[in-house]
Design a protein around this motif. Structure first.
Motif, PDB file in Angstrom:
ATOM      1  N   ALA A 344       0.835  -1.204   0.000  1.00  0.00           N
ATOM      2  CA  ALA A 344       0.000   0.000   0.000  1.00  0.00           C
ATOM      3  C   ALA A 344       0.870   1.253   0.000  1.00  0.00           C
ATOM      4  CB  ALA A 344      -0.929  -0.015   1.211  1.00  0.00           C
ATOM      5  N   VAL A 345       1.933   1.265   0.823  1.00  0.00           N
ATOM      6  CA  VAL A 345       2.825   2.421   0.879  1.00  0.00           C
ATOM      7  C   VAL A 345       3.546   2.604  -0.457  1.00  0.00           C
ATOM      8  CG1 VAL A 345       4.835   3.423   2.032  1.00  0.00           C
ATOM      9  CG2 VAL A 345       3.092   2.237   3.379  1.00  0.00           C
ATOM     10  N   ASN A 346       3.902   1.492  -1.119  1.00  0.00           N
ATOM     11  CA  ASN A 346       4.522   1.576  -2.452  1.00  0.00           C
ATOM     12  C   ASN A 346       3.660   2.393  -3.398  1.00  0.00           C
ATOM     13  OD1 ASN A 346       6.819   0.099  -1.993  1.00  0.00           O
ATOM     14  ND2 ASN A 346       6.020  -1.815  -2.783  1.00  0.00           N
ATOM     15  N   PHE A 347       2.388   2.045  -3.454  1.00  0.00           N
ATOM     16  CA  PHE A 347       1.480   2.754  -4.366  1.00  0.00           C
ATOM     17  C   PHE A 347       1.235   4.186  -3.913  1.00  0.00           C
ATOM     18  CE2 PHE A 347       0.117  -1.610  -5.714  1.00  0.00           C
ATOM     19  CZ  PHE A 347       0.511  -1.461  -7.046  1.00  0.00           C
ATOM     20  N   LYS A 348       1.245   4.413  -2.616  1.00  0.00           N
ATOM     21  CA  LYS A 348       1.090   5.771  -2.106  1.00  0.00           C
ATOM     22  C   LYS A 348       2.249   6.647  -2.556  1.00  0.00           C
ATOM     23  CE  LYS A 348      -0.643   8.936   0.725  1.00  0.00           C
ATOM     24  NZ  LYS A 348      -1.842   9.717   0.336  1.00  0.00           N
ATOM     25  N   LYS A 367      10.213   8.219   6.785  1.00  0.00           N
ATOM     26  CA  LYS A 367       9.472   7.599   7.891  1.00  0.00           C
ATOM     27  C   LYS A 367       9.451   6.084   7.763  1.00  0.00           C
ATOM     28  CE  LYS A 367       4.871   7.497  10.017  1.00  0.00           C
ATOM     29  NZ  LYS A 367       3.468   7.991   9.914  1.00  0.00           N
ATOM     30  N   GLU A 368       9.272   5.593   6.541  1.00  0.00           N
ATOM     31  CA  GLU A 368       9.165   4.145   6.299  1.00  0.00           C
ATOM     32  C   GLU A 368      10.034   3.753   5.119  1.00  0.00           C
ATOM     33  OE1 GLU A 368       5.384   2.130   6.717  1.00  0.00           O
ATOM     34  OE2 GLU A 368       4.421   4.088   6.831  1.00  0.00           O
ATOM     35  N   PRO A 369      11.298   3.499   5.346  1.00  0.00           N
ATOM     36  CA  PRO A 369      12.166   3.058   4.240  1.00  0.00           C
ATOM     37  C   PRO A 369      11.608   1.783   3.597  1.00  0.00           C
ATOM     38  CG  PRO A 369      13.451   3.580   6.203  1.00  0.00           C
ATOM     39  CD  PRO A 369      12.016   3.563   6.617  1.00  0.00           C
ATOM     40  N   ILE A 370      11.479   1.803   2.277  1.00  0.00           N
ATOM     41  CA  ILE A 370      10.890   0.670   1.560  1.00  0.00           C
ATOM     42  C   ILE A 370      11.922   0.136   0.577  1.00  0.00           C
ATOM     43  CG2 ILE A 370       9.009  -0.036   0.021  1.00  0.00           C
ATOM     44  CD1 ILE A 370       7.393   2.270   1.156  1.00  0.00           C
ATOM     45  N   LEU A 375      16.692   3.816  -3.835  1.00  0.00           N
ATOM     46  CA  LEU A 375      17.426   4.798  -4.631  1.00  0.00           C
ATOM     47  C   LEU A 375      16.637   6.080  -4.876  1.00  0.00           C
ATOM     48  CD1 LEU A 375      18.858   2.448  -7.429  1.00  0.00           C
ATOM     49  CD2 LEU A 375      19.976   3.163  -5.317  1.00  0.00           C
ATOM     50  N   LEU A 376      15.361   6.051  -4.555  1.00  0.00           N
ATOM     51  CA  LEU A 376      14.493   7.154  -4.980  1.00  0.00           C
ATOM     52  C   LEU A 376      14.813   8.465  -4.269  1.00  0.00           C
ATOM     53  CD1 LEU A 376      12.208   7.963  -6.834  1.00  0.00           C
ATOM     54  CD2 LEU A 376      10.567   7.211  -5.091  1.00  0.00           C
ATOM     55  N   LEU A 377      15.182   8.421  -3.001  1.00  0.00           N
ATOM     56  CA  LEU A 377      15.482   9.668  -2.276  1.00  0.00           C
ATOM     57  C   LEU A 377      16.584  10.462  -2.966  1.00  0.00           C
ATOM     58  CD1 LEU A 377      15.273   8.737   1.509  1.00  0.00           C
ATOM     59  CD2 LEU A 377      14.007  10.545   0.336  1.00  0.00           C
ATOM     60  N   ASP A 378      17.648   9.767  -3.390  1.00  0.00           N
ATOM     61  CA  ASP A 378      18.733  10.457  -4.091  1.00  0.00           C
ATOM     62  C   ASP A 378      18.268  11.002  -5.435  1.00  0.00           C
ATOM     63  OD1 ASP A 378      20.509   9.969  -2.041  1.00  0.00           O
ATOM     64  OD2 ASP A 378      21.267   8.114  -2.928  1.00  0.00           O
ATOM     65  N   GLU A 500      14.742   0.052  -8.688  1.00  0.00           N
ATOM     66  CA  GLU A 500      16.031  -0.322  -8.131  1.00  0.00           C
ATOM     67  C   GLU A 500      17.108  -0.600  -9.172  1.00  0.00           C
ATOM     68  OE1 GLU A 500      16.610  -0.502  -4.434  1.00  0.00           O
ATOM     69  OE2 GLU A 500      15.097   0.902  -5.146  1.00  0.00           O
ATOM     70  N   SER A 501      16.793  -0.439 -10.456  1.00  0.00           N
ATOM     71  CA  SER A 501      17.769  -0.701 -11.523  1.00  0.00           C
ATOM     72  C   SER A 501      18.371  -2.091 -11.386  1.00  0.00           C
ATOM     73  CB  SER A 501      18.879   0.355 -11.524  1.00  0.00           C
ATOM     74  OG  SER A 501      18.339   1.633 -11.745  1.00  0.00           O
ATOM     75  N   LEU A 502      17.505  -3.076 -11.402  1.00  0.00           N
ATOM     76  CA  LEU A 502      17.909  -4.463 -11.206  1.00  0.00           C
ATOM     77  C   LEU A 502      18.776  -4.959 -12.353  1.00  0.00           C
ATOM     78  CD1 LEU A 502      14.442  -5.900 -10.091  1.00  0.00           C
ATOM     79  CD2 LEU A 502      16.380  -5.378  -8.600  1.00  0.00           C
ATOM     80  N   SER A 503      19.653  -5.886 -12.043  1.00  0.00           N
ATOM     81  CA  SER A 503      20.389  -6.574 -13.105  1.00  0.00           C
ATOM     82  C   SER A 503      19.430  -7.549 -13.788  1.00  0.00           C
ATOM     83  CB  SER A 503      21.610  -7.294 -12.548  1.00  0.00           C
ATOM     84  OG  SER A 503      21.218  -8.215 -11.545  1.00  0.00           O
ATOM     85  N   LEU A 504      19.889  -8.179 -14.876  1.00  0.00           N
ATOM     86  CA  LEU A 504      18.963  -8.904 -15.740  1.00  0.00           C
ATOM     87  C   LEU A 504      18.224 -10.035 -15.030  1.00  0.00           C
ATOM     88  CD1 LEU A 504      17.687  -9.375 -18.468  1.00  0.00           C
ATOM     89  CD2 LEU A 504      19.702 -10.693 -19.151  1.00  0.00           C
ATOM     90  N   GLU A 505      18.947 -10.900 -14.341  1.00  0.00           N
ATOM     91  CA  GLU A 505      18.277 -12.063 -13.746  1.00  0.00           C
ATOM     92  C   GLU A 505      17.246 -11.671 -12.687  1.00  0.00           C
ATOM     93  OE1 GLU A 505      19.359 -16.615 -12.397  1.00  0.00           O
ATOM     94  OE2 GLU A 505      20.942 -15.221 -13.010  1.00  0.00           O
ATOM     95  N   PRO A 506      17.571 -10.781 -11.730  1.00  0.00           N
ATOM     96  CA  PRO A 506      16.546 -10.350 -10.778  1.00  0.00           C
ATOM     97  C   PRO A 506      15.367  -9.635 -11.459  1.00  0.00           C
ATOM     98  CG  PRO A 506      18.715  -9.804  -9.946  1.00  0.00           C
ATOM     99  CD  PRO A 506      18.894 -10.261 -11.361  1.00  0.00           C
ATOM    100  N   PHE A 507      15.654  -8.880 -12.521  1.00  0.00           N
ATOM    101  CA  PHE A 507      14.578  -8.211 -13.253  1.00  0.00           C
ATOM    102  C   PHE A 507      13.621  -9.239 -13.840  1.00  0.00           C
ATOM    103  CE2 PHE A 507      12.794  -6.714 -17.265  1.00  0.00           C
ATOM    104  CZ  PHE A 507      12.151  -5.546 -16.868  1.00  0.00           C
ATOM    105  N   ILE A 508      14.161 -10.302 -14.423  1.00  0.00           N
ATOM    106  CA  ILE A 508      13.312 -11.366 -14.977  1.00  0.00           C
ATOM    107  C   ILE A 508      12.483 -12.009 -13.874  1.00  0.00           C
ATOM    108  CG2 ILE A 508      13.352 -13.664 -16.019  1.00  0.00           C
ATOM    109  CD1 ILE A 508      15.740 -12.720 -17.700  1.00  0.00           C
ATOM    110  N   GLN A 509      13.127 -12.328 -12.765  1.00  0.00           N
ATOM    111  CA  GLN A 509      12.409 -12.958 -11.657  1.00  0.00           C
ATOM    112  C   GLN A 509      11.284 -12.071 -11.139  1.00  0.00           C
ATOM    113  OE1 GLN A 509      15.582 -13.776  -8.894  1.00  0.00           O
ATOM    114  NE2 GLN A 509      16.305 -15.576 -10.018  1.00  0.00           N
TER     115      GLN A 509
END
Length: 596
Positions: A344-348, A367-370, A375-378, A500-509
């Motif tokens: 829910a916080v992700n979508f918020k 308040k709630e690191p997700i 990387l989004l704060l930077d 999060e700019s995932l590498s290929l394998e985690p992105f596929i997963q």
């Protein structure tokens, strides 16, 4: 004078009808029941029983009528049992037992105790029935059912096997053996049994239904679709078949037909899970208002186990269409639920960012690191820089055409877009595709630059990126693998810009399940992605002939470290390969700058 106890009328029954319905050719009926039967032109079960009881009462040794009475006592027992009138059922059971207590008494007593939930007594009586009649196929069958319900699968198979051994064409025995195998994930072993059912009875719909499910589970979606269609030719009113067929169609990339199948299923049985799947398919086709209306309807009838998932889907849909009031409503519902709190916080966060409320996003993340937004704060501190970089990558002729084609409701008009592109001298095949009314899927990704530019223009607006990517994919490629490819580029863009700019394998997963729901062909390539990777020189010479080829270029460029100058300075054999390669490289370069 002796008092007359009964006035019996004997009905002459047509021999064929009598044989079909297990009636005596001369059926005794009480005189007072005869008038009722004649008026309705029917012979109710209670009328048959009263007439036979009267006949036996005056002629106790008449074995002919006695056999019919016992038969109808058991018929009345089954009816009462199905109606859950256990007292009445026991009454008929006792009557039959007093007259002629054979193996049937133990068989039906077993069914009686099974219905009451006393499975131990049920087992004892059913075993006694086959002891008294060793060749009683239905006795073994019901013992199989009993063991199946108790999850004693080996014994269930043993009893079902015995039932079909005794009765070679016993479709229910073969069907239930298949159920045991399917329950345990042994779909390959279930299929021959279901095919045997169909061989015995070409119109046995339950076997087609289960066969379709087994083929779906084995990912043989084309074969499953054919089986579903055959079942619907026999019986077009079974919602389960439409629902299962929608599953096959979606994975074959035929989303328009999947929607029709789910709409039909919902019209026959409006349950929460069917409505939820229909809402997801509406979403896949960019029909967001229909998706919301359908999901709201699902929520009203939702079971407790499905309610939170439906609420989460509604939250996502309202984030996509940027309806603040509804976003707040559904966020508050899920925010209190520990299992769905982070989602829910992700979508918020995504919604607040879409509204340009950067400081509010920072407050939430501090308040709630997700994990999804580490990387989004930077990025937020350099937001203007990255937005200008995205705009720099856009093709002005295409981006201007998109802007000028947005109507007063905020939607892109594909006919206007086609005309504006043509005016700017763009003559590729996709320009005319935009004006087509046909929903016939396109087979290759011409126009990929239209999709990539629409994503670049969406900036950090999650909802806008969802809407434009879905709309442009459908305008261009109509249906099929094109929609899956459009969704893949969308997820790549969102991962690089918002995620999060995932590498290929985690992105596929992370994305394989969603893409598999839209195209099983893509999921198969994902599963063996390393076999499809090319180096840069191979990509330059590579021609994209279909969406599978486009996916191979995507996977390859995902990992290749190159520069925009390298891509623009060489002569690609194929225009679409170049456009796709440049987009992936540009988005990767922005992502890499975030990480520096």
């Amino acid at each position: 004078m002796k008092e007359v106890k009964y006035a019996i009328v004997y009905l002459n029954i047509d021999p064929n009808y009598a044989k079909l319905n297990n009636l005596p050719v001369k059926l005794p009926i009480l005189a007072e029941d005869f008038q009722k039967a004649r008026k309705t032109n029917k012979i109710p079960l209670d009328v048959i029983i009263r007439g036979l009881e009267a006949q036996i009462d005056i002629d106790k040794n008449n074995r002919y009528y006695l056999s019919y009475l016992i038969y109808y006592y058991y018929e009345a027992f089954k009816k009462s049992l199905n109606d859950t009138d256990f007292e009445k059922a026991k009454e008929f059971l006792d009557k039959a037992g007093k007259i002629y207590p054979d193996y049937r008494l133990h068989f039906y007593t077993g069914l009686y105790y099974k219905k009451l939930g006393n499975l131990e007594l049920a087992e004892l009586h059913l075993k006694q029935s086959i002891k008294e009649k060793p060749n009683f196929a239905y006795g073994y069958y019901e013992l199989g059912n009993l063991m199946y319900e108790r999850n004693i699968y080996d014994e269930a198979i043993e009893y079902y096997s015995k039932s079909v051994e005794l009765e070679k064409d016993f479709t229910l025995g073969f069907l239930k053996m298949a159920d045991v195998y399917m329950e345990n994930g042994r779909f390959e072993e279930a299929i021959p049994l279901l095919q045997k059912c169909i061989e015995i009875d070409k119109k046995f719909v339950p076997a087609y239904e289960r066969l379709g499910v087994a083929l779906n589970m084995l990912q043989h979606y084309k074969d499953a679709h054919k089986v579903h269609q055959k079942a619907l030719e026999i019986d077009s009113d079974r919602y389960e078949i439409y629902y299962n067929d929608a599953h096959s169609l979606a994975r074959l990339g035929n989303h328009n037909e999947a929607i029709k199948a789910l709409e039909k299923a919902a019209s026959l049985n409006e349950t929460d899970y069917i409505l939820h799947e229909l809402a997801l398919e509406y979403k896949n086709m960019g029909r967001y208002l229909q998706a919301i209306e359908t999901e709201e309807k699902a929520l009203k009838s939702a079971s407790e186990e499905n309610k939170d998932l439906i609420v989460l889907t509604l939250l996502k849909l309202y984030v996509i269409i940027e309806d603040e009031e509804q976003v707040e409503k559904y966020f508050e519902i899920l925010n209190l639920n520990s299992d769905f709190h982070e989602a829910a916080v992700n979508f918020k966060v995504l919604f607040e960012l879409s509204q340009g409320r950067v400081e509010r996003v920072k407050e939430i993340l501090l308040k709630e690191p997700i994990s999804n937004f580490s990387l989004l704060l930077d990025k937020l501190d350099r937001l203007d820089l990255y937005v200008s970089k995205l705009e720099e990558f856009a093709d002005k002729n295409i981006s201007d055409s998109i802007f000028e084609s947005i109507d007063e409701l905020g939607n892109i008009d594909p006919f206007s877009l086609s005309e504006r592109l043509a005016t700017k001298g763009i003559k590729r095949p996709f320009v005319s595709w935009l004006k087509e009314n046909s929903m016939e899927p396109k087979l290759y990704p011409d126009g990929v630059e239209l999709l990539t530019n629409s994503l670049l223009l969406s900036g950090f607006n999650y909802g806008l990126s969802e809407r434009v990517a879905t709309a442009i994919s459908q305008f261009l490629w109509k249906d099929g693998d094109g929609l899956a490819f459009g969704r893949l580029l969308l997820r790549f863009y969102q991962d690089r810009i918002l995620g999060e700019s995932l590498s290929l394998e985690p992105f596929i997963q992370e994305n394989v399940e969603e893409i598999k729901d839209m195209s099983f062909t893509f999921a198969q390539i994902f599963a063996n992605f390393e076999e499809h990777l090319m180096d840069f020189d191979s990509i330059v010479e590579f021609k994209i002939n279909n969406f599978k080829d486009a996916l191979k270029v995507f996977l390859s460029m995902f990992r290749i470290q190159s520069t925009a100058e390298e891509i623009t300075s060489v002569n690609f054999k194929d225009h679409n390969t170049k456009i796709l390669s440049l987009f992936i490289n540009n988005i990767n370069s922005i992502s890499n700058s975030f990480l520096q």
